[in-house]
Design a protein around this motif. Structure first.
Motif, PDB file in Angstrom:
ATOM      1  N   PRO A  57       0.836  -1.207   0.000  1.00 51.49           N
ATOM      2  CA  PRO A  57       0.000   0.000   0.000  1.00 51.49           C
ATOM      3  C   PRO A  57       0.871   1.257   0.000  1.00 51.49           C
ATOM      4  O   PRO A  57       1.826   1.362   0.774  1.00 51.49           O
ATOM      5  CB  PRO A  57      -0.808  -0.096   1.293  1.00 51.49           C
ATOM      6  N   VAL A  58       0.514   2.205  -0.876  1.00 53.69           N
ATOM      7  CA  VAL A  58       1.243   3.474  -0.984  1.00 53.69           C
ATOM      8  C   VAL A  58       0.231   4.601  -0.932  1.00 53.69           C
ATOM      9  O   VAL A  58      -0.778   4.579  -1.635  1.00 53.69           O
ATOM     10  CB  VAL A  58       2.061   3.543  -2.287  1.00 53.69           C
ATOM     11  N   LYS A  59       0.505   5.587  -0.100  1.00 52.50           N
ATOM     12  CA  LYS A  59      -0.374   6.741   0.025  1.00 52.50           C
ATOM     13  C   LYS A  59       0.296   7.974  -0.561  1.00 52.50           C
ATOM     14  O   LYS A  59       1.518   8.135  -0.484  1.00 52.50           O
ATOM     15  CB  LYS A  59      -0.709   7.015   1.491  1.00 52.50           C
ATOM     16  N   LEU A  60      -0.532   8.865  -1.128  1.00 53.39           N
ATOM     17  CA  LEU A  60      -0.066  10.161  -1.589  1.00 53.39           C
ATOM     18  C   LEU A  60      -0.763  11.216  -0.741  1.00 53.39           C
ATOM     19  O   LEU A  60      -1.993  11.321  -0.731  1.00 53.39           O
ATOM     20  CB  LEU A  60      -0.401  10.383  -3.079  1.00 53.39           C
ATOM     21  N   LEU A  61       0.023  11.987   0.011  1.00 47.50           N
ATOM     22  CA  LEU A  61      -0.516  12.998   0.906  1.00 47.50           C
ATOM     23  C   LEU A  61      -0.280  14.390   0.335  1.00 47.50           C
ATOM     24  O   LEU A  61       0.778  14.673  -0.254  1.00 47.50           O
ATOM     25  CB  LEU A  61       0.142  12.901   2.285  1.00 47.50           C
ATOM     26  N   ARG A  62      -1.256  15.277   0.527  1.00 47.15           N
ATOM     27  CA  ARG A  62      -1.111  16.671   0.138  1.00 47.15           C
ATOM     28  C   ARG A  62      -0.267  17.425   1.159  1.00 47.15           C
ATOM     29  O   ARG A  62       0.061  16.900   2.228  1.00 47.15           O
ATOM     30  CB  ARG A  62      -2.486  17.326   0.009  1.00 47.15           C
ATOM     31  N   ALA A  63       0.040  18.671   0.828  1.00 47.00           N
ATOM     32  CA  ALA A  63       0.872  19.473   1.725  1.00 47.00           C
ATOM     33  C   ALA A  63       0.189  19.716   3.059  1.00 47.00           C
ATOM     34  O   ALA A  63       0.859  19.894   4.091  1.00 47.00           O
ATOM     35  CB  ALA A  63       1.222  20.807   1.058  1.00 47.00           C
ATOM     36  N   ASP A  64      -1.157  19.719   3.059  1.00 45.90           N
ATOM     37  CA  ASP A  64      -1.869  19.929   4.322  1.00 45.90           C
ATOM     38  C   ASP A  64      -2.031  18.657   5.127  1.00 45.90           C
ATOM     39  O   ASP A  64      -2.694  18.638   6.164  1.00 45.90           O
ATOM     40  CB  ASP A  64      -3.245  20.548   4.045  1.00 45.90           C
ATOM     41  N   GLY A  65      -1.470  17.556   4.658  1.00 43.64           N
ATOM     42  CA  GLY A  65      -1.549  16.283   5.346  1.00 43.64           C
ATOM     43  C   GLY A  65      -2.722  15.435   4.933  1.00 43.64           C
ATOM     44  O   GLY A  65      -2.808  14.256   5.317  1.00 43.64           O
TER      45      GLY A  65
ATOM     46  N   THR B 253      18.060   7.826  -8.765  1.00 45.37           N
ATOM     47  CA  THR B 253      17.024   7.017  -9.419  1.00 45.37           C
ATOM     48  C   THR B 253      17.048   5.571  -8.954  1.00 45.37           C
ATOM     49  O   THR B 253      16.189   4.779  -9.354  1.00 45.37           O
ATOM     50  CB  THR B 253      17.206   7.056 -10.951  1.00 45.37           C
ATOM     51  N   LYS B 254      18.042   5.207  -8.105  1.00 44.17           N
ATOM     52  CA  LYS B 254      18.151   3.819  -7.687  1.00 44.17           C
ATOM     53  C   LYS B 254      18.160   3.637  -6.176  1.00 44.17           C
ATOM     54  O   LYS B 254      18.166   2.497  -5.708  1.00 44.17           O
ATOM     55  CB  LYS B 254      19.431   3.194  -8.265  1.00 44.17           C
ATOM     56  N   ASP B 255      18.176   4.746  -5.437  1.00 44.29           N
ATOM     57  CA  ASP B 255      18.222   4.568  -3.995  1.00 44.29           C
ATOM     58  C   ASP B 255      16.840   4.789  -3.395  1.00 44.29           C
ATOM     59  O   ASP B 255      15.853   4.981  -4.104  1.00 44.29           O
ATOM     60  CB  ASP B 255      19.261   5.505  -3.342  1.00 44.29           C
ATOM     61  N   SER B 256      16.762   4.728  -2.085  1.00 41.20           N
ATOM     62  CA  SER B 256      15.494   4.872  -1.376  1.00 41.20           C
ATOM     63  C   SER B 256      15.370   6.294  -0.855  1.00 41.20           C
ATOM     64  O   SER B 256      16.355   6.912  -0.440  1.00 41.20           O
ATOM     65  CB  SER B 256      15.418   3.888  -0.209  1.00 41.20           C
ATOM     66  N   ASP B 257      14.113   6.853  -0.917  1.00 43.86           N
ATOM     67  CA  ASP B 257      13.886   8.245  -0.527  1.00 43.86           C
ATOM     68  C   ASP B 257      13.129   8.379   0.793  1.00 43.86           C
ATOM     69  O   ASP B 257      13.063   9.484   1.332  1.00 43.86           O
ATOM     70  CB  ASP B 257      13.097   8.969  -1.628  1.00 43.86           C
ATOM     71  N   VAL B 258      12.552   7.298   1.319  1.00 47.26           N
ATOM     72  CA  VAL B 258      11.677   7.461   2.483  1.00 47.26           C
ATOM     73  C   VAL B 258      12.459   7.513   3.779  1.00 47.26           C
ATOM     74  O   VAL B 258      13.516   6.905   3.923  1.00 47.26           O
ATOM     75  CB  VAL B 258      10.615   6.346   2.539  1.00 47.26           C
TER      76      VAL B 258
ATOM     77  N   CYS C 121       7.833   8.200   5.024  1.00 50.27           N
ATOM     78  CA  CYS C 121       7.433   9.200   4.026  1.00 50.27           C
ATOM     79  C   CYS C 121       8.664   9.786   3.345  1.00 50.27           C
ATOM     80  O   CYS C 121       9.700  10.023   3.977  1.00 50.27           O
ATOM     81  CB  CYS C 121       6.635  10.322   4.673  1.00 50.27           C
ATOM     82  N   ALA C 122       8.523  10.015   2.048  1.00 47.25           N
ATOM     83  CA  ALA C 122       9.597  10.642   1.291  1.00 47.25           C
ATOM     84  C   ALA C 122       9.540  12.153   1.478  1.00 47.25           C
ATOM     85  O   ALA C 122       8.515  12.702   1.905  1.00 47.25           O
ATOM     86  CB  ALA C 122       9.461  10.292  -0.187  1.00 47.25           C
ATOM     87  N   PRO C 123      10.610  12.877   1.172  1.00 51.52           N
ATOM     88  CA  PRO C 123      10.567  14.346   1.218  1.00 51.52           C
ATOM     89  C   PRO C 123       9.502  14.864   0.256  1.00 51.52           C
ATOM     90  O   PRO C 123       9.124  14.196  -0.709  1.00 51.52           O
ATOM     91  CB  PRO C 123      11.980  14.750   0.775  1.00 51.52           C
ATOM     92  N   PRO C 124       8.979  16.076   0.506  1.00 49.50           N
ATOM     93  CA  PRO C 124       7.939  16.619  -0.364  1.00 49.50           C
ATOM     94  C   PRO C 124       8.402  16.704  -1.823  1.00 49.50           C
ATOM     95  O   PRO C 124       9.564  16.998  -2.111  1.00 49.50           O
ATOM     96  CB  PRO C 124       7.678  18.009   0.214  1.00 49.50           C
ATOM     97  N   VAL C 125       7.468  16.419  -2.727  1.00 50.56           N
ATOM     98  CA  VAL C 125       7.714  16.498  -4.169  1.00 50.56           C
ATOM     99  C   VAL C 125       6.730  17.513  -4.758  1.00 50.56           C
ATOM    100  O   VAL C 125       5.529  17.438  -4.490  1.00 50.56           O
ATOM    101  CB  VAL C 125       7.515  15.127  -4.844  1.00 50.56           C
ATOM    102  N   VAL C 126       7.246  18.458  -5.538  1.00 44.43           N
ATOM    103  CA  VAL C 126       6.402  19.474  -6.174  1.00 44.43           C
ATOM    104  C   VAL C 126       6.206  19.100  -7.632  1.00 44.43           C
ATOM    105  O   VAL C 126       7.181  18.845  -8.360  1.00 44.43           O
ATOM    106  CB  VAL C 126       7.034  20.874  -6.072  1.00 44.43           C
TER     107      VAL C 126
END
Length: 776
Positions: A532-540, A591-596, A602-607
């Motif tokens: 399971p993967v979630k996508l969260l907005r900036a407001d959580g 492109t090959k390592d882990s970001d979370v 959670c990964a760093p914010p993505v714009v």
């Protein structure tokens, strides 16, 4: 040469097999027989159409036989006085009108067969040889329509001067019209082939007694010119009674230069013209408009008469009694080429040079005719073409259906170019705040609209046109629409819209099992499905959820512009990766390592948005092992918590030691001071930091300058990612506050602390600089 419009109509009747006259008047058996013979020299010419027209407009026709003769039955006609016209068919290109003399008349003649009188009329034709001749007839235009009718009397006694082409100088010759109103100029008067002349007519010496109503000479005026067929209308300029003519090659004969006079009549008229530039003035080159319906009515609206404009746009109502009149123009039934023209603005200039009718009513103001004001020839009407216009919309097609929706915004600031049919740029504008644009006051012609995709506003810089449709006309490849033609029948086009769609925003990549725990997605390491993967907005808030596919891939597509975080819940991992840990982040190639994050998952914010439509987030899962870590930082205020502005200590060697001081695991802090000791055995250990290059710093709460107190690892829990260690000054300065307060001397505590912090910052900075090139 065709001599009259009715001749063509009679010819059409003959082709259709009609034997009756075109116009039938009351039969009159008192008229005598009329015989017409057409000769070339002395030889009769067959195949010439001859038409006799009575004063009512009724006519009969016939074609000359082999001997050149035709007898016209006059019984269907009435009045006894007829105009006779002969028309040379196009099939006889070598036959031309002949010189008129005592034995041969011209191809338009007037006869009287009233009272049973028989008349034989001989008309002459010839070829393109022999002498040239110029002339014809002056007449009294009884009805003021500018056309010679059979019962309208000739006007003898008119002086006609033959002048040079410019109309100046002494006359070359002079004639006075005879009792039939005729005049002729030929070689004897100096007439030459291939020459230009001006004829000047003067009626000041005529005897008006025999004319209808015996009008005084001073009341005579030239009738309306160019009102119909060239051989039957008046050619002179009413202003000065002159006309310029050109003589053709040898044998050229022109019997069409006529002059009509009216007098003793009230009249109203003048011109209907095309006001091409819509300025309300009669400018040079703007043509008259034929066949426009014109109605004359009294000032109280009572109808008086109706007519239509002639070939040059002129009209006239004459023989009017004294009174007040209005002229009204029918703009609802204009000729096809002017079908959507409207009356131009009223009274924009001098009377007679502007437009008289009110555009709202189509009628002029009343004009009064009386003994001292017998005419008003300023009742002109200008018809102007409507404004050509292109106006449409550029909008953001959010839902991609190719149609502007109620909540889909217009796009402001889009450059829009208007191109002519040859591809040249005609005009340019930009869309307004609502996304709309317009090109107004365009000439008739074909135009295409091009949207400048290379210079879109920043908020839409990477937008592209949606697929071309009836609603969105821009070609996605060029940004241009197809050409549209503006003019009669289509004055406005509002369909050249452009729907622009943003490229699809996407965030995703892969979840993989990092079996060798190196933090890199190696080619042999597969991705688990069902994570399971979630996508969260900036407001959580939660924007979307998904699960990984068979290869561990996941992707969120079509999301709005904004800032998002990808999060994975370790507690919800499916078999066979249930219980796995997150592998260490940012271990190598992005492109090959882990970001979370190891703790939050959670990964760093993505714009995502304009200029950045793809966000890449990798998630590595490693088999559960004992591990410990978190952060080494400069705890400036000594409160044991990493605060804003307190940097991590980078490049510091970290060693986990057992009770005997033997190393169990080693690593080095990252650029942000984070560290991770992985794959540890169960037991109690101490975490030691090599502070050799930081001699003035020590760990907060530690008896040994670089080592922590005992920490337990495994078997439960196997992971402790909260092992934070702050660095503070090893020899803090202490100055009694009382001493500083009383004496006012010494070195203040604030300055001492400032110096300590500055020294710590310098040492840490040097240590970071030395470690910058070292591997963790």
């Amino acid at each position: 040469m065709a001599r009259h419009v009715l001749a063509a109509l009679v010819c059409a009747a003959a082709v259709l097999g009609l034997s009756t006259p075109l116009l039938v008047a009351t039969a009159d058996d008192t008229d005598g027989p009329l015989t017409v013979r057409v000769v070339r020299g002395e030889t009769g010419v067959g195949g010439i159409l001859v038409v006799a027209t009575d004063p009512s407009g009724a006519s009969v026709s016939g074609v000359t036989g082999p001997d050149g003769s035709v007898q016209l039955a006059t019984t269907p006609l009435s009045g006894g006085k007829y105009r006779v016209d002969a028309a040379i068919p196009a099939s006889m290109p070598d036959v031309k009108p002949a010189v008129e003399d005592q034995s041969r008349a011209s191809l338009t003649e007037f006869v009287d067969v009233g009272g049973g009188k028989a008349v034989t009329l001989t008309m002459g034709v010839g070829g393109m040889d022999g002498p040239v001749q110029l002339g014809d007839r002056t007449w009294f235009d009884t009805d003021g329509d500018g056309i010679q009718d059979g019962d309208e009397p000739p006007l003898p006694g008119v002086r006609v001067q033959l002048l040079g082409c410019d109309g100046g100088g002494a006359p070359l010759a002079e004639k006075t019209t005879d009792r039939a109103g005729r005049y002729l100029f030929g070689p004897a008067e100096g007439l030459q082939p291939h020459s230009c002349y001006t004829l000047k007519f003067d009626f000041s010496g005529v005897d008006t007694g025999p004319l209808p109503g015996s009008p005084p000479v001073e009341g005579l005026k030239w009738t309306v010119p160019h009102a119909g067929d060239q051989s039957l209308d008046s050619d002179v300029d009413p202003a000065d009674g002159s006309v310029r003519v050109a003589i053709g090659p040898p044998g050229a004969v022109d019997h069409t230069v006529d002059a009509g006079v009216v007098g003793g009549l009230n009249r109203v008229g003048d011109l209907v013209w095309a006001d091409s530039n819509r300025n309300g003035l009669q400018d040079p080159g703007e043509p008259g408009i034929a066949d426009v319906g014109v109605r004359l009515q009294k000032a109280d609206g009572t109808p008086v008469a109706g007519t239509s404009t002639g070939p040059h746009g002129q009209y006239q109502f004459s023989h009017l009694p004294d009174g007040s009149y209005q002229v009204c123009f029918d703009t609802a039934k204009l000729p096809p080429q002017y079908g959507d023209y409207q009356l131009t603005r009223q009274r924009a200039g001098s009377p007679g040079q502007d437009s008289a009718p009110d555009p709202a009513t189509g009628c002029t103001a009343p004009t009064e005719l009386k003994p001292d004001r017998t005419q008003d020839l300023t009742m002109d009407a200008g018809l102007a073409p409507p404004v050509n216009r292109i106006a449409a919309l550029v909008w953001q097609d959010v839902d991609g259906d190719g149609r502007p929706g109620a909540i889909e915004p217009g796009i402001a600031g889009v450059p829009v170019k208007l191109r002519a049919e040859d591809g040249t740029q005609f005009a340019m504008t930009t869309t307004g705040p609502d996304g709309k644009y317009a090109f107004d006051d365009l000439p008739s012609g074909a135009f295409a609209v091009c949207f400048d995709l290379a210079n879109l506003p920043p908020s839409a810089a990477d937008f592209t046109p949606v697929e071309k449709s009836a609603v969105s006309g821009a070609d996605p490849a060029t940004g241009c629409t197809s050409a549209v033609t503006l003019g009669l029948g289509k004055r406005e086009d509002t369909a050249l819209n452009a729907g622009l769609a943003a490229p699809v925003n996407r965030i995703g990549e892969r979840v993989w099992a990092d079996t060798n725990r190196n933090g890199i997605a190696d080619d042999t390491e597969s991705g688990p499905s069902g994570v399971p993967v979630k996508l969260l907005r900036a407001d959580g808030g939660e924007e979307a959820t998904t699960t990984t596919g068979a290869d561990g891939q996941f992707r969120f597509t079509g999301i709005p512009d904004g800032t998002y975080q990808v999060c994975v819940d370790r507690g919800a991992l499916p078999a066979p990766v249930a219980g796995y840990q997150f592998t260490r982040p940012r271990a190598g190639e992005s492109t090959k390592d882990s970001d979370v994050d190891l703790v939050s998952g959670c990964a760093p914010p993505v714009v995502v948005g304009v200029g950045h439509r793809d966000g890449s987030v990798g998630v590595g899962l490693a088999p559960a092992r004992n591990r410990l870590g978190d952060l080494l930082w400069l705890d400036r205020n000594g409160n044991g918590e990493p605060d804003a502005g307190e940097p991590g200590a980078a490049g510091v060697a970290v060693t986990m030691k057992d009770a005997e001081g033997r190393p169990v695991a080693v690593t080095r802090t990252a650029a942000d001071g984070s560290y991770l000791l992985d794959d540890l055995p169960d037991g109690s250990f101490r975490v030691c930091f090599d502070l050799t290059d930081l001699p003035d710093l020590r760990l907060v709460g530690s008896d040994e300058p670089g080592c922590s107190g005992p920490v337990d690892v495994g078997p439960k829990p196997r992971e402790d990612l909260s092992a934070r260690f702050g660095l503070v000054s090893g020899t803090p300065a202490v100055v009694p506050a009382a001493q500083e307060s009383v004496s006012g001397g010494g070195f203040p505590v604030g300055w001492v602390l400032f110096g300590v912090v500055a020294a710590i910052g310098l040492v840490v900075g040097v240590r970071w600089w030395k470690a910058a090139g070292q591997e963790p």
